[in-house]
Write a protein that holds these residues in place. Structure first.
Motif, PDB file in Angstrom:
ATOM      1  N   ALA A  81      50.086  41.329  35.157  1.00  0.00           N
ATOM      2  CA  ALA A  81      50.747  40.172  35.030  1.00  0.00           C
ATOM      3  C   ALA A  81      50.873  39.766  36.757  1.00  0.00           C
ATOM      4  CB  ALA A  81      52.061  40.054  34.526  1.00  0.00           C
ATOM      5  N   THR A  82      50.438  38.539  37.193  1.00  0.00           N
ATOM      6  CA  THR A  82      50.687  38.138  38.700  1.00  0.00           C
ATOM      7  C   THR A  82      51.014  36.858  38.413  1.00  0.00           C
ATOM      8  OG1 THR A  82      48.450  37.520  38.648  1.00  0.00           O
ATOM      9  CG2 THR A  82      48.677  39.532  39.339  1.00  0.00           C
ATOM     10  N   MET A  83      51.446  36.111  39.607  1.00  0.00           N
ATOM     11  CA  MET A  83      51.857  34.894  39.798  1.00  0.00           C
ATOM     12  C   MET A  83      50.649  34.044  40.412  1.00  0.00           C
ATOM     13  SD  MET A  83      55.090  34.903  38.746  1.00  0.00           S
ATOM     14  CE  MET A  83      55.458  33.474  39.149  1.00  0.00           C
ATOM     15  N   ASN A  84      50.583  32.749  39.997  1.00  0.00           N
ATOM     16  CA  ASN A  84      49.721  31.861  40.480  1.00  0.00           C
ATOM     17  C   ASN A  84      50.551  30.612  40.579  1.00  0.00           C
ATOM     18  OD1 ASN A  84      47.576  30.183  41.303  1.00  0.00           O
ATOM     19  ND2 ASN A  84      46.766  30.027  39.108  1.00  0.00           N
ATOM     20  N   GLY A  85      51.272  30.460  41.998  1.00  0.00           N
ATOM     21  CA  GLY A  85      52.124  29.608  42.033  1.00  0.00           C
ATOM     22  C   GLY A  85      53.439  29.975  41.951  1.00  0.00           C
ATOM     23  N   PRO A  86      54.413  29.295  42.055  1.00  0.00           N
ATOM     24  CA  PRO A  86      55.792  29.940  41.963  1.00  0.00           C
ATOM     25  C   PRO A  86      56.431  30.099  40.620  1.00  0.00           C
ATOM     26  CG  PRO A  86      55.692  27.457  42.864  1.00  0.00           C
ATOM     27  CD  PRO A  86      54.474  27.912  42.642  1.00  0.00           C
ATOM     28  N   LYS A  87      55.936  29.526  39.535  1.00  0.00           N
ATOM     29  CA  LYS A  87      56.321  29.630  38.243  1.00  0.00           C
ATOM     30  C   LYS A  87      55.420  29.826  37.192  1.00  0.00           C
ATOM     31  CE  LYS A  87      60.913  28.570  38.653  1.00  0.00           C
ATOM     32  NZ  LYS A  87      61.932  29.160  38.257  1.00  0.00           N
ATOM     33  N   ALA A  99      59.485  41.995  37.416  1.00  0.00           N
ATOM     34  CA  ALA A  99      58.613  43.083  37.472  1.00  0.00           C
ATOM     35  C   ALA A  99      57.401  42.671  38.401  1.00  0.00           C
ATOM     36  CB  ALA A  99      58.158  43.234  36.159  1.00  0.00           C
ATOM     37  N   ILE A 100      56.776  41.695  38.444  1.00  0.00           N
ATOM     38  CA  ILE A 100      55.766  41.206  39.198  1.00  0.00           C
ATOM     39  C   ILE A 100      56.205  41.197  40.902  1.00  0.00           C
ATOM     40  CG2 ILE A 100      54.517  39.274  40.262  1.00  0.00           C
ATOM     41  CD1 ILE A 100      54.194  38.308  37.204  1.00  0.00           C
ATOM     42  N   ASN A 130      61.709  43.111  25.151  1.00  0.00           N
ATOM     43  CA  ASN A 130      62.326  41.857  25.219  1.00  0.00           C
ATOM     44  C   ASN A 130      61.960  41.171  26.742  1.00  0.00           C
ATOM     45  OD1 ASN A 130      62.980  39.147  24.568  1.00  0.00           O
ATOM     46  ND2 ASN A 130      65.006  39.799  24.073  1.00  0.00           N
ATOM     47  N   MET A 131      60.553  41.067  27.004  1.00  0.00           N
ATOM     48  CA  MET A 131      60.073  40.522  28.232  1.00  0.00           C
ATOM     49  C   MET A 131      60.132  39.089  28.455  1.00  0.00           C
ATOM     50  SD  MET A 131      59.428  43.366  30.045  1.00  0.00           S
ATOM     51  CE  MET A 131      58.318  42.543  31.624  1.00  0.00           C
ATOM     52  N   THR A 132      61.343  38.548  28.692  1.00  0.00           N
ATOM     53  CA  THR A 132      61.244  37.138  29.102  1.00  0.00           C
ATOM     54  C   THR A 132      60.657  36.951  30.309  1.00  0.00           C
ATOM     55  OG1 THR A 132      63.590  37.321  30.371  1.00  0.00           O
ATOM     56  CG2 THR A 132      63.708  37.069  27.902  1.00  0.00           C
ATOM     57  N   ALA A 133      60.298  35.537  30.524  1.00  0.00           N
ATOM     58  CA  ALA A 133      59.622  34.751  31.762  1.00  0.00           C
ATOM     59  C   ALA A 133      60.362  35.753  33.061  1.00  0.00           C
ATOM     60  CB  ALA A 133      59.643  33.733  31.785  1.00  0.00           C
ATOM     61  N   ASP A 134      61.681  35.516  33.168  1.00  0.00           N
ATOM     62  CA  ASP A 134      62.387  36.108  34.262  1.00  0.00           C
ATOM     63  C   ASP A 134      62.136  37.456  34.269  1.00  0.00           C
ATOM     64  OD1 ASP A 134      63.466  33.390  34.775  1.00  0.00           O
ATOM     65  OD2 ASP A 134      65.779  33.935  33.869  1.00  0.00           O
ATOM     66  N   LYS A 135      62.258  38.287  33.246  1.00  0.00           N
ATOM     67  CA  LYS A 135      61.898  39.800  33.453  1.00  0.00           C
ATOM     68  C   LYS A 135      60.502  39.948  33.928  1.00  0.00           C
ATOM     69  CE  LYS A 135      65.483  41.125  30.177  1.00  0.00           C
ATOM     70  NZ  LYS A 135      65.753  41.531  28.809  1.00  0.00           N
ATOM     71  N   ILE A 136      59.573  39.364  33.391  1.00  0.00           N
ATOM     72  CA  ILE A 136      58.105  39.289  34.029  1.00  0.00           C
ATOM     73  C   ILE A 136      57.963  39.296  35.473  1.00  0.00           C
ATOM     74  CG2 ILE A 136      55.761  38.720  33.458  1.00  0.00           C
ATOM     75  CD1 ILE A 136      56.383  38.097  30.576  1.00  0.00           C
TER      76      ILE A 136
END
Length: 193
Positions: free
Chosen positions: A150-156, A130-131, A121-127
């Motif tokens: 999975a990476t971030m492109n900006g803060p959210k 992990a990043i 159950n990988m919610t956005a917060d968990k992803i």
């Protein structure tokens, strides 16, 4: 168990594929359900139960049936499904979807669909955690045995990169299901080979 994972992956993909503008359409209803593609996604229903109620999910439902994944997607889970929209499927080369739903393409279709599913159950917060723990990249193992990055492109804004280098953005996060969570994405992800 493997068959159940495949089925769950496919139905989830079909269910979420109908979202045409997830960012604009996703909103909380008074009862706390999320609206995706104009349909309520109830947290007490499983991925299949939510998908089949949406008029925007007809292509995904047909594909899930073609792959024989309905029972799997109704399984206990939990599963995290990265679900492409109809527009994402429509962006594939002409004839791709039609070819994939043919009986002789069942193995390929199953591999592609289960490439969009991660156990747990990988919610956005968990992803996002992990990043951060991965110093900018989280490696996610898919049910098909492949890898998503999975990476971030900006803060959210979480973006996913597949094994072929294609990039997909999550447009709607945390569509909670009784057997997992769906994140709507804007591109179909493809495994190697």
């Amino acid at each position: 168990m493997k068959k159940n994972l495949f089925s769950l992956a496919f139905v989830a993909l079909l269910g979420a594929a109908s979202v045409q503008s997830a960012s604009a359409q996703a909103k909380m209803t008074p009862a706390g359900t999320v609206m995706v593609g104009g349909e309520a996604m109830y947290a007490n229903k499983n991925i299949v139960e939510n998908a089949v109620n949406s008029k925007d999910h007809t292509t995904l439902v047909a594909a899930v049936k073609a792959a024989g994944l309905v029972e799997t997607l109704q399984g206990k889970g939990p599963f995290t499904v990265f679900a492409p929209t109809n527009a994402a499927f429509n962006a594939l080369p002409a004839g791709t979807v039609e070819t994939l739903v043919k009986p002789e393409s069942k193995a390929t279709l199953t591999k592609i669909l289960t490439y969009h599913v991660v156990a747990g159950n990988m919610t956005a917060d968990k992803i996002m955690a992990a990043i951060k723990a991965g110093k900018g990249t989280a490696t996610l193992k898919t049910v098909s045995g492949g890898t998503l990055y999975a990476t971030m492109n900006g803060p959210k804004n979480v973006v996913l990169t597949d094994e072929k280098g294609n990039v997909s953005c999550i447009s709607t996060y945390d569509v909670i299901q009784s057997n997992g969570v769906i994140h709507v994405i804007d591109k179909v992800l493809m495994p190697k080979g």
